[in-house]
Scaffold this active site. Structure first.
Site, mmCIF file in Angstrom:
data_model
loop_
_atom_site.group_PDB
_atom_site.id
_atom_site.type_symbol
_atom_site.label_atom_id
_atom_site.label_comp_id
_atom_site.label_asym_id
_atom_site.label_seq_id
_atom_site.Cartn_x
_atom_site.Cartn_y
_atom_site.Cartn_z
ATOM 1 N N TYR A 11 7.104 -3.734 3.830
ATOM 2 C CA TYR A 11 6.039 -4.928 3.878
ATOM 3 C C TYR A 11 4.949 -4.161 4.622
ATOM 4 O O TYR A 11 3.716 -4.135 4.279
ATOM 5 C CB TYR A 11 6.745 -5.740 4.848
ATOM 6 C CG TYR A 11 5.596 -6.690 5.316
ATOM 7 C CD1 TYR A 11 4.709 -7.501 4.394
ATOM 8 C CD2 TYR A 11 5.356 -6.741 6.861
ATOM 9 C CE1 TYR A 11 3.693 -8.383 5.063
ATOM 10 C CE2 TYR A 11 4.367 -7.609 7.246
ATOM 11 C CZ TYR A 11 3.836 -8.337 6.388
ATOM 12 O OH TYR A 11 2.616 -9.093 7.231
ATOM 13 N N THR A 58 -1.601 -7.244 9.831
ATOM 14 C CA THR A 58 -0.549 -7.549 10.698
ATOM 15 C C THR A 58 -0.284 -6.326 11.715
ATOM 16 O O THR A 58 -1.010 -5.062 11.510
ATOM 17 C CB THR A 58 0.620 -7.592 9.848
ATOM 18 O OG1 THR A 58 1.728 -7.495 10.981
ATOM 19 C CG2 THR A 58 0.963 -6.501 9.020
ATOM 20 N N ASP A 59 -0.012 -6.569 13.066
ATOM 21 C CA ASP A 59 0.360 -5.446 13.685
ATOM 22 C C ASP A 59 1.329 -4.723 13.426
ATOM 23 O O ASP A 59 1.714 -3.403 14.176
ATOM 24 C CB ASP A 59 0.718 -6.086 15.359
ATOM 25 C CG ASP A 59 1.954 -6.805 15.173
ATOM 26 O OD1 ASP A 59 2.822 -7.146 14.224
ATOM 27 O OD2 ASP A 59 2.453 -7.567 16.275
ATOM 28 N N GLU A 60 2.217 -4.829 12.716
ATOM 29 C CA GLU A 60 3.358 -4.060 12.114
ATOM 30 C C GLU A 60 2.561 -2.810 11.401
ATOM 31 O O GLU A 60 3.513 -1.780 11.244
ATOM 32 C CB GLU A 60 4.212 -4.838 11.020
ATOM 33 C CG GLU A 60 4.929 -6.109 11.476
ATOM 34 C CD GLU A 60 5.993 -6.432 10.855
ATOM 35 O OE1 GLU A 60 6.597 -5.772 9.841
ATOM 36 O OE2 GLU A 60 6.620 -7.593 10.932
ATOM 37 N N LYS A 80 0.991 -3.511 3.865
ATOM 38 C CA LYS A 80 -0.184 -4.150 4.524
ATOM 39 C C LYS A 80 -1.217 -2.794 5.017
ATOM 40 O O LYS A 80 -2.342 -3.124 5.153
ATOM 41 C CB LYS A 80 0.263 -4.953 5.753
ATOM 42 C CG LYS A 80 0.901 -6.202 5.122
ATOM 43 C CD LYS A 80 0.161 -7.247 4.498
ATOM 44 C CE LYS A 80 -1.058 -7.682 5.509
ATOM 45 N NZ LYS A 80 -1.642 -8.929 4.765
HETATM 46 P P1 NAD Z 1 3.357 -16.924 3.595
HETATM 47 O O1 NAD Z 1 4.403 -16.223 2.900
HETATM 48 O O2 NAD Z 1 3.722 -18.014 4.210
HETATM 49 O O3 NAD Z 1 2.202 -17.347 2.442
HETATM 50 C C1 NAD Z 1 1.953 -16.431 1.638
HETATM 51 C C2 NAD Z 1 0.943 -17.104 0.418
HETATM 52 O O4 NAD Z 1 0.592 -16.117 -0.238
HETATM 53 C C3 NAD Z 1 1.917 -18.271 -0.164
HETATM 54 O O5 NAD Z 1 1.060 -19.467 -0.195
HETATM 55 C C4 NAD Z 1 1.967 -17.511 -1.340
HETATM 56 O O6 NAD Z 1 2.128 -18.559 -2.461
HETATM 57 C C5 NAD Z 1 0.587 -16.833 -1.651
HETATM 58 N N1 NAD Z 1 0.637 -15.692 -2.732
HETATM 59 C C6 NAD Z 1 1.787 -14.724 -2.526
HETATM 60 N N2 NAD Z 1 1.315 -13.988 -3.677
HETATM 61 C C7 NAD Z 1 0.444 -14.254 -4.444
HETATM 62 C C8 NAD Z 1 -0.331 -14.200 -5.265
HETATM 63 N N3 NAD Z 1 0.061 -12.604 -6.139
HETATM 64 N N4 NAD Z 1 -1.635 -14.513 -5.791
HETATM 65 C C9 NAD Z 1 -1.983 -15.731 -5.035
HETATM 66 N N5 NAD Z 1 -1.235 -15.998 -3.919
HETATM 67 C C10 NAD Z 1 -0.100 -15.653 -3.589
HETATM 68 O O7 NAD Z 1 2.571 -15.650 4.499
HETATM 69 P P2 NAD Z 1 2.042 -15.867 6.024
HETATM 70 O O8 NAD Z 1 3.097 -15.670 7.032
HETATM 71 O O9 NAD Z 1 1.132 -17.275 6.050
HETATM 72 O O10 NAD Z 1 1.146 -14.717 6.190
HETATM 73 C C11 NAD Z 1 -0.317 -14.828 5.714
HETATM 74 C C12 NAD Z 1 -1.012 -13.507 5.767
HETATM 75 O O11 NAD Z 1 -1.066 -13.123 7.302
HETATM 76 C C13 NAD Z 1 -0.144 -12.416 5.310
HETATM 77 O O12 NAD Z 1 -1.384 -11.493 4.644
HETATM 78 C C14 NAD Z 1 0.439 -11.662 6.259
HETATM 79 O O13 NAD Z 1 0.727 -10.318 6.086
HETATM 80 C C15 NAD Z 1 -0.429 -11.810 7.570
HETATM 81 N N6 NAD Z 1 0.229 -11.903 8.820
HETATM 82 C C16 NAD Z 1 1.426 -12.747 8.865
HETATM 83 C C17 NAD Z 1 1.932 -12.788 10.314
HETATM 84 C C18 NAD Z 1 3.074 -13.887 10.582
HETATM 85 O O14 NAD Z 1 3.630 -13.917 11.778
HETATM 86 N N7 NAD Z 1 3.570 -14.705 9.627
HETATM 87 C C19 NAD Z 1 1.183 -12.175 11.294
HETATM 88 C C20 NAD Z 1 0.409 -11.296 11.176
HETATM 89 C C21 NAD Z 1 -0.325 -11.229 9.756
HETATM 90 O O1 DAU Z 2 4.387 -8.843 13.558
HETATM 91 C C1 DAU Z 2 3.867 -9.565 12.810
HETATM 92 C C2 DAU Z 2 4.843 -10.235 11.485
HETATM 93 O O2 DAU Z 2 5.708 -10.698 11.920
HETATM 94 C C3 DAU Z 2 4.294 -10.344 10.322
HETATM 95 O O3 DAU Z 2 3.380 -9.539 9.519
HETATM 96 C C4 DAU Z 2 5.244 -10.733 9.014
HETATM 97 O O4 DAU Z 2 4.641 -11.357 7.931
HETATM 98 C C5 DAU Z 2 6.148 -11.884 9.886
HETATM 99 O O5 DAU Z 2 7.180 -12.017 8.737
HETATM 100 C C6 DAU Z 2 6.732 -11.198 11.258
HETATM 101 O O6 DAU Z 2 7.555 -10.167 10.882
HETATM 102 P P1 DAU Z 2 8.946 -9.872 11.693
HETATM 103 O O7 DAU Z 2 9.817 -9.083 11.015
HETATM 104 O O8 DAU Z 2 8.794 -9.495 13.158
HETATM 105 O O9 DAU Z 2 9.474 -11.390 11.597
HETATM 106 P P2 DAU Z 2 10.715 -12.210 11.452
HETATM 107 O O10 DAU Z 2 10.697 -13.613 11.781
HETATM 108 O O11 DAU Z 2 11.524 -11.706 10.070
HETATM 109 O O12 DAU Z 2 11.653 -11.453 12.386
HETATM 110 C C7 DAU Z 2 11.582 -11.565 13.933
HETATM 111 C C8 DAU Z 2 12.555 -10.827 14.739
HETATM 112 O O13 DAU Z 2 13.635 -11.491 14.512
HETATM 113 C C9 DAU Z 2 12.943 -9.549 14.177
HETATM 114 O O14 DAU Z 2 12.995 -8.663 15.267
HETATM 115 C C10 DAU Z 2 14.084 -9.539 13.327
HETATM 116 C C11 DAU Z 2 14.925 -10.600 13.995
HETATM 117 N N1 DAU Z 2 15.437 -11.473 13.063
HETATM 118 C C12 DAU Z 2 14.815 -12.141 11.944
HETATM 119 C C13 DAU Z 2 15.808 -12.958 11.107
HETATM 120 C C14 DAU Z 2 15.014 -13.659 9.949
HETATM 121 C C15 DAU Z 2 16.932 -11.709 13.376
HETATM 122 O O15 DAU Z 2 17.435 -11.201 14.404
HETATM 123 N N2 DAU Z 2 17.856 -12.569 12.313
HETATM 124 C C16 DAU Z 2 17.122 -13.034 11.477
HETATM 125 O O16 DAU Z 2 17.775 -13.618 10.638
#
Ligand code: NAD
Ligand code: DAU
Length: 347
Positions: free
Chosen positions: A155, A130-132, A159
């Protein structure tokens, strides 16, 4: 060719599995997922019977199980997405993030190393990050692959740690590994704890829209299907030992995104313009809330020719349409344990 995709029942993972199963019919895909609250096999209903697809339920923190899975299957590649992914949950319960994101990743790295045993021809370990990990930007600049790591939440620290372990396995043991760091994804099948699907669900139910702080934080949003396409490209053409940033060049201040979402929802639901925006409620800010993320994905564009395919306004509209057409999916994932989570987090 046999690829192990971890976390394939989650949001991004299900798009990656669908993409690989359909785009590479000669490649066998094993989807390993423990099915936490975020994992849902309904996300893969359309491809579950494809001959090159198989699901295995298992936990990446279970070292013995992971070792035998590799011994039995001799995977050629790993695309590792399984993780605990929600920042707010990591603030409430950090240990699970260390176990899954750090220990789980090390288990996979070690299993791949011992299975491949120095014969790395045609092998690849691809870690999705992730970019975080880069921390928070002020009003200027963008994250490049050279930006020093500066994670703030449990988190992002977990990562960042997993990224370091992947590099360590590459540098120390020669494991053919590649990493990508992506910005915020959006699109179908995202669990409604994240901003966009949470707010779509709350608007549908006419519940308050909890905006953290002043809504001034900025995120860089990418259509999840574009992320899956980038992952395919990097898996096949990226260079071992390299990192690739993936992002949409698409920065939105939270409050502006929320207002746009409210407009789209009012239109689609036949409500009065401005009706959904009245649900906006400013709440206590997230602890350690990063102000701004912005990804420079120039390296990926220059070296591998990737670019995002759709504009955010169109992607958001398609996302809303998907959630409205799939309210059964939304109802299922927001029953039971979700209600408890929601009460604890927002009241
Ligand atoms: P998500 O939470 O939707 O899915 C995670 C999946 O991993 C789920 O299906 C869960 O059951 C599985 N999982 C969790 N713990 C596990 C374990 N111990 N063993 C096996 N499976 C397990 O997550 P996502 O948003 O799809 O993110 C997927 C990946 O991409 C993550 O590594 C996250 O850090 C990365 N990522 C997410 C975002 C985003 O915006 N969502 C952005 C950049 C990177
Ligand atoms: O940048 C990549 C990341 O983006 C991934 O690595 C993470 O897995 C993914 O969850 C996401 O993280 P964020 O914290 O940016 O996403 P989230 O949707 O939780 O929040 C987006 C923005 O909205 C953040 O600034 C927090 C704000 N927010 C979020 C929630 C859930 C609110 O204001 N209210 C809310 O209830």
């Amino acid at each position: 060719m046999h690829i192990l995709i971890t976390g394939g029942a989650g949001f991004i993972g299900s798009h990656v599995v669908r993409h690989f199963v359909s785009a590479h019919p000669d490649c066998r895909i094993t989807n390993l997922d423990s099915l936490t609250y975020a994992g849902n096999l309904e996300n893969l209903k359309d491809i579950e019977r494809k001959p090159n697809y198989r699901f295995v339920r298992g936990d990446i923190t279970d070292r013995a199980f992971i070792g035998s899975l590799f011994d039995e299957n001799r995977f050629d590649g790993v695309i590792h997405l399984a993780a605990e992914s929600h920042v707010d949950r990591s603030i409430a319960s950090p240990l699970q993030f260390v176990l899954t994101n750090v220990v789980g990743t090390v288990n996979l790295l070690d299993a791949a190393r011992s299975c491949w045993n120095g014969d790395f021809v045609g092998k690849r370990f691809y870690h999705i990050s992730t970019d975080e990990v880069y921390g928070s930007l002020g009003s200027e600049g963008m994250f490049t692959e050279e930006t020093p790591y500066d994670p703030h939440s449990p988190y992002s620290a977990s990562k960042a740690s997993s990224d370091h372990f992947v590099r360590a396995w590459h540098d120390t043991y020669g494991l053919p590994a590649v990493i990508s760091n992506c910005s915020n994804n959006y699109g179908p099948y995202q669990f409604p704890e994240k901003l966009i699907p949470l707010f779509i669900n709350n608007i549908l139910l006419k519940k308050p829209l909890p905006v953290y702080g002043k809504g001034e934080n900025v995120r860089d949003w990418l259509w999840v299907i574009d992320h899956a396409a980038a992952i395919d490209l990097i898996y096949h053409e990226g260079k071992n030992g390299e990192t690739y940033n993936i992002g949409g060049h698409n920065e939105w201040k939270n409050i502006d995104l929320i207002l746009l979402l409210c407009d789209i929802m009012d239109r689609k639901l036949g409500r009065e313009p401005g009706e959904s925006a009245e649900l906006i409620t400013y709440v206590t800010d997230r602890a350690g809330h990063d102000l701004r993320y912005a990804i420079d994905s120039g390296k990926l564009q220059r070296e591998l020719g990737w670019s995002p395919s759709i504009r955010f306004e169109e992607g958001l509209e398609r996302t809303v349409e998907w959630y409205l057409a799939n309210q059964e999916w939304l109802d299922k994932v927001t029953s039971g344990a979700y209600m408890e989570y929601y009460e604890t987090m927002y009241h």
